[in-house]
Design a protein around this motif. Structure first.
Motif, mmCIF file in Angstrom:
data_model
loop_
_atom_site.group_PDB
_atom_site.id
_atom_site.type_symbol
_atom_site.label_atom_id
_atom_site.label_comp_id
_atom_site.label_asym_id
_atom_site.label_seq_id
_atom_site.Cartn_x
_atom_site.Cartn_y
_atom_site.Cartn_z
ATOM 1 N N ILE A 144 -8.822 -5.081 -4.812
ATOM 2 C CA ILE A 144 -7.778 -4.436 -5.609
ATOM 3 C C ILE A 144 -7.590 -5.180 -6.925
ATOM 4 O O ILE A 144 -7.440 -4.559 -7.988
ATOM 5 N N ALA A 145 -7.602 -6.523 -6.880
ATOM 6 C CA ALA A 145 -7.465 -7.313 -8.099
ATOM 7 C C ALA A 145 -8.596 -6.995 -9.081
ATOM 8 O O ALA A 145 -8.375 -6.898 -10.297
ATOM 9 N N ARG A 187 1.976 2.779 -10.810
ATOM 10 C CA ARG A 187 2.117 2.595 -9.367
ATOM 11 C C ARG A 187 0.748 2.628 -8.695
ATOM 12 O O ARG A 187 -0.108 3.461 -9.027
ATOM 13 N N LEU A 188 0.546 1.726 -7.743
ATOM 14 C CA LEU A 188 -0.679 1.738 -6.948
ATOM 15 C C LEU A 188 -0.628 2.884 -5.941
ATOM 16 O O LEU A 188 0.463 3.376 -5.599
ATOM 17 N N PRO A 189 -1.769 3.318 -5.428
ATOM 18 C CA PRO A 189 -1.743 4.270 -4.314
ATOM 19 C C PRO A 189 -0.921 3.711 -3.154
ATOM 20 O O PRO A 189 -0.743 2.499 -3.031
ATOM 21 N N SER A 190 -0.422 4.581 -2.309
ATOM 22 C CA SER A 190 0.400 4.153 -1.181
ATOM 23 C C SER A 190 -0.406 3.296 -0.213
ATOM 24 O O SER A 190 -1.646 3.320 -0.222
ATOM 25 N N GLU A 220 -6.721 4.208 4.106
ATOM 26 C CA GLU A 220 -7.732 5.228 4.364
ATOM 27 C C GLU A 220 -8.968 5.007 3.493
ATOM 28 O O GLU A 220 -10.103 5.136 3.957
ATOM 29 N N GLN A 221 -8.751 4.659 2.219
ATOM 30 C CA GLN A 221 -9.883 4.453 1.317
ATOM 31 C C GLN A 221 -10.719 3.243 1.725
ATOM 32 O O GLN A 221 -11.951 3.272 1.646
ATOM 33 N N LEU A 222 -10.044 2.181 2.163
ATOM 34 C CA LEU A 222 -10.749 0.950 2.504
ATOM 35 C C LEU A 222 -11.119 0.867 3.978
ATOM 36 O O LEU A 222 -11.802 -0.077 4.398
ATOM 37 N N GLN A 223 -10.661 1.847 4.778
ATOM 38 C CA GLN A 223 -10.967 1.888 6.207
ATOM 39 C C GLN A 223 -10.496 0.616 6.925
ATOM 40 O O GLN A 223 -11.238 -0.015 7.681
ATOM 41 N N VAL A 224 -9.250 0.249 6.650
ATOM 42 C CA VAL A 224 -8.638 -0.912 7.296
ATOM 43 C C VAL A 224 -7.242 -0.514 7.750
ATOM 44 O O VAL A 224 -6.752 0.579 7.446
ATOM 45 N N SER A 225 -6.582 -1.412 8.467
ATOM 46 C CA SER A 225 -5.235 -1.122 8.950
ATOM 47 C C SER A 225 -4.214 -1.256 7.822
ATOM 48 O O SER A 225 -4.439 -1.966 6.829
ATOM 49 N N LEU A 230 -1.294 -6.799 -0.396
ATOM 50 C CA LEU A 230 -0.365 -6.515 -1.489
ATOM 51 C C LEU A 230 0.608 -7.662 -1.710
ATOM 52 O O LEU A 230 0.950 -7.996 -2.857
ATOM 53 N N ILE A 231 1.053 -8.284 -0.625
ATOM 54 C CA ILE A 231 1.948 -9.431 -0.759
ATOM 55 C C ILE A 231 1.213 -10.586 -1.446
ATOM 56 O O ILE A 231 1.759 -11.268 -2.321
#
Length: 246
Positions: A20-21, A34-37, A43-48, A56-57
């Motif tokens: 993301i960075a 704003r970033l995507p939710s 869903e895009q990255l196929q992770v939880s 994000l934190i």
């Protein structure tokens, strides 16, 4: 003679944060936008979503994004530590943020601490029961309950009768308290009301241990840790307070 290079184990959330960075530095996500939710990113990255939350934190700590409670996560609109490093070292190395994610730590505690509670119900001495009770009472009498929270869980582990398990619990707490991502997540999702809920959950654990009921003690500890996981997974849009009162 050639030598091997050290292999670094990169956490999943750190890999997500770096991706993301990179998109932010490339201008794919403009400043102030704003970033995507979390759901869309997951869903895009196929992770939880938990891994997205941790990423994000971490990005907020590094200055890439800004969390606006009740609204979402936005790219920082002014140059922070992260954006300033655009042409330099990757953020994971530049910031030194490669600690274990909060959800991994809590999942490890879910494996160990319920069994410690059950064993404490069977093996705790009178002095150990008193230590658990003192930590529980201290949490209700202080404006800084985090220390008593650790003392409560540590006292239960110490009372389980197994030094290896007690050491494992202590190590997990050390990792938790050294995690900048965990601390920031607590800032958002842990306030006085949450501590009151945790105190009530502690009471159920304490009652089961004092009653020498290992099955109920295990279940109470398991429910408590699941509750922590659920509270840390609340959506940013559902948080009504700007920062938790620790």
């Amino acid at each position: 003679m050639s030598t091997f290079q050290a292999v670094a184990v990169t956490r999943l959330y750190r890999m997500i944060a770096d991706q993301i960075a990179g998109r932010i530095r490339a201008g794919d996500f403009p400043r102030g936008r704003r970033l995507p939710s979390e759901r869309d990113l997951a869903e895009q990255l196929q992770v939880s979503r938990a891994s997205i939350r941790e990423a994000l934190i971490a990005l907020e700590i590094e200055g890439y994004v800004e969390v606006r409670v009740g609204t979402g996560v936005f790219v920082a609109d002014k140059e922070g530590a992260g954006l300033a490093a655009a042409a330099g070292t990757p953020p994971s190395a530049a910031q030194g943020v490669d600690d274990i994610g909060p959800f991994d730590l809590l999942e490890a505690r879910l494996i160990i601490e319920p069994e410690c509670a059950g064993m404490a119900a069977q093996h705790a001495t009178a002095a150990q029961l008193a230590a658990i009770l003192d930590a529980h009472d201290g949490m209700s009498l202080t404006d800084s309950p985090g220390r008593h929270d650790r003392e409560f869980h540590g006292a239960i582990a110490a009372a389980c009768g197994n030094a290896a398990l007690a050491a494992a619990v202590a190590h997990l707490w050390n990792l938790t308290q050294s995690s900048s991502v965990y601390r920031r997540m607590q800032d958002y999702f842990v306030d006085a009301k949450v501590w009151a809920v945790a105190h009530a959950e502690h009471q159920r654990i304490l009652t089961a241990i004092v009653a020498r009921d290992p099955i109920r003690a295990r279940h109470a500890m398991h429910a408590h840790l699941l509750g922590i996981l659920a509270r840390l997974r609340e959506d940013f849009g559902d948080v009504s307070h700007p920062r938790g009162d620790l």
